[in-house]
Design a protein around this motif. Structure first.
Motif, short mmCIF file in Angstrom:
data_model
loop_
_atom_site.label_atom_id
_atom_site.label_comp_id
_atom_site.label_asym_id
_atom_site.label_seq_id
_atom_site.Cartn_x
_atom_site.Cartn_y
_atom_site.Cartn_z
N LEU A 80 90.17 17.94 -42.76
CA LEU A 80 89.88 16.51 -42.71
C LEU A 80 88.60 16.31 -41.92
N THR A 81 87.61 15.68 -42.53
CA THR A 81 86.33 15.51 -41.87
C THR A 81 86.13 14.10 -41.36
N ALA A 82 86.52 13.11 -42.12
CA ALA A 82 86.25 11.72 -41.72
C ALA A 82 87.01 11.36 -40.46
N PHE A 83 88.20 11.88 -40.26
CA PHE A 83 88.99 11.50 -39.10
C PHE A 83 88.41 12.07 -37.81
N GLU A 84 87.60 13.09 -37.92
CA GLU A 84 87.00 13.69 -36.73
C GLU A 84 85.91 12.81 -36.12
N VAL A 85 85.37 11.89 -36.90
CA VAL A 85 84.25 11.10 -36.39
C VAL A 85 84.54 9.62 -36.26
N PHE A 86 85.73 9.14 -36.62
CA PHE A 86 86.04 7.73 -36.41
C PHE A 86 86.15 7.48 -34.91
N LEU A 87 85.73 6.31 -34.50
CA LEU A 87 85.68 6.00 -33.08
C LEU A 87 86.53 4.80 -32.74
N PRO A 88 87.28 4.86 -31.65
CA PRO A 88 87.92 3.65 -31.19
C PRO A 88 86.86 2.71 -30.62
N PRO A 89 87.14 1.42 -30.53
CA PRO A 89 86.14 0.49 -30.01
C PRO A 89 85.65 0.88 -28.61
N LEU A 90 84.42 0.57 -28.33
CA LEU A 90 83.76 0.77 -27.04
C LEU A 90 83.45 2.22 -26.72
N GLU A 91 83.65 3.12 -27.65
CA GLU A 91 83.35 4.51 -27.37
C GLU A 91 81.89 4.81 -27.63
N LEU A 92 81.43 5.90 -27.11
CA LEU A 92 80.03 6.30 -27.20
C LEU A 92 79.86 7.33 -28.32
N LEU A 151 69.42 -4.50 -36.87
CA LEU A 151 70.24 -4.41 -35.66
C LEU A 151 69.53 -3.67 -34.55
N HIS A 152 68.63 -2.77 -34.90
CA HIS A 152 67.88 -2.05 -33.87
C HIS A 152 67.09 -3.03 -33.02
N ASP A 153 66.48 -4.02 -33.67
CA ASP A 153 65.72 -5.03 -32.92
C ASP A 153 66.64 -5.87 -32.03
N PHE A 154 67.79 -6.27 -32.57
CA PHE A 154 68.74 -7.05 -31.77
C PHE A 154 69.34 -6.21 -30.64
N THR A 160 76.52 2.05 -27.18
CA THR A 160 77.97 2.02 -27.40
C THR A 160 78.30 1.12 -28.59
N ILE A 161 79.52 1.23 -29.04
CA ILE A 161 80.02 0.34 -30.11
C ILE A 161 79.96 -1.10 -29.60
N ASP A 162 80.28 -1.31 -28.34
CA ASP A 162 80.23 -2.65 -27.75
C ASP A 162 78.80 -3.21 -27.82
N ASP A 163 77.80 -2.38 -27.50
CA ASP A 163 76.41 -2.82 -27.61
C ASP A 163 76.10 -3.24 -29.04
N MET A 164 76.54 -2.43 -29.99
CA MET A 164 76.25 -2.72 -31.40
C MET A 164 76.96 -3.99 -31.85
N GLU A 165 78.17 -4.21 -31.40
CA GLU A 165 78.88 -5.44 -31.78
C GLU A 165 78.18 -6.67 -31.23
N LEU A 166 77.61 -6.58 -30.03
CA LEU A 166 76.82 -7.69 -29.49
C LEU A 166 75.56 -7.92 -30.32
N ALA A 167 74.93 -6.83 -30.76
CA ALA A 167 73.74 -6.94 -31.61
C ALA A 167 74.10 -7.59 -32.95
N ILE A 168 75.27 -7.26 -33.48
CA ILE A 168 75.74 -7.86 -34.74
C ILE A 168 75.92 -9.36 -34.57
N GLU A 169 76.49 -9.77 -33.44
CA GLU A 169 76.66 -11.20 -33.18
C GLU A 169 75.32 -11.92 -33.13
N LEU A 170 74.34 -11.30 -32.47
CA LEU A 170 73.00 -11.90 -32.42
C LEU A 170 72.40 -12.00 -33.83
#
Length: 122
Positions: A30-42, A105-108, A82-92
């Motif tokens: 199983l390859t996909a399960f090795e890289v899924f991330l819980p929220p706020l992880e790096l 998103l890179h700019d945000f 972090t995922i948290d950083d990216m979620e804030l960028a998505i909101e912006l």
């Protein structure tokens, strides 16, 4: 069963290995399960960002594997985004009515990080 496994392998959910001899053992990884991330992880590798974007933002795999996009993903890993950083960028991005592509998103993300630094200085 072979068609199902071939479908999952093509979708990059797993990899299949089997020797050419009849009756040789079948190894499924199983390859996909090795890289899924819980929220706020790096995320630590570009593939983790790629899968996150494909799952969370429905980014087409072709765009997610684009060399420029992969470069952004590696840059985010190197700078500990972090995922948290990216979620804030998505909101912006949503507030600015901008599609949440990796490039936009890179700019945000720069704004999110600058804001965090300014808050830390206070």
């Amino acid at each position: 069963m072979n068609e199902f496994l071939a479908y999952l392998e093509k979708a990059e959910w797993l990899s299949v290995e089997q020797g050419e001899e009849p009756g040789s053992p079948l190894r499924i990884t199983l390859t996909a399960f090795e890289v899924f991330l819980p929220p706020l992880e790096l995320p630590k590798i570009a593939d983790q960002w790629r899968l996150w974007f494909e799952v969370e933002l429905s980014l087409p795999p072709l765009l997610a594997k684009d060399p420029y996009t992969q470069d952004l993903f590696r840059r985010w890993c190197a700078s500990n985004v972090t995922i948290d950083d990216m979620e804030l960028a998505i909101e912006l991005a949503r507030k600015a009515n901008t599609a949440p592509s990796p490039t936009a998103l890179h700019d945000f993300l720069k704004t999110v990080r600058t804001t965090k630094i300014e808050r830390a200085r206070r």
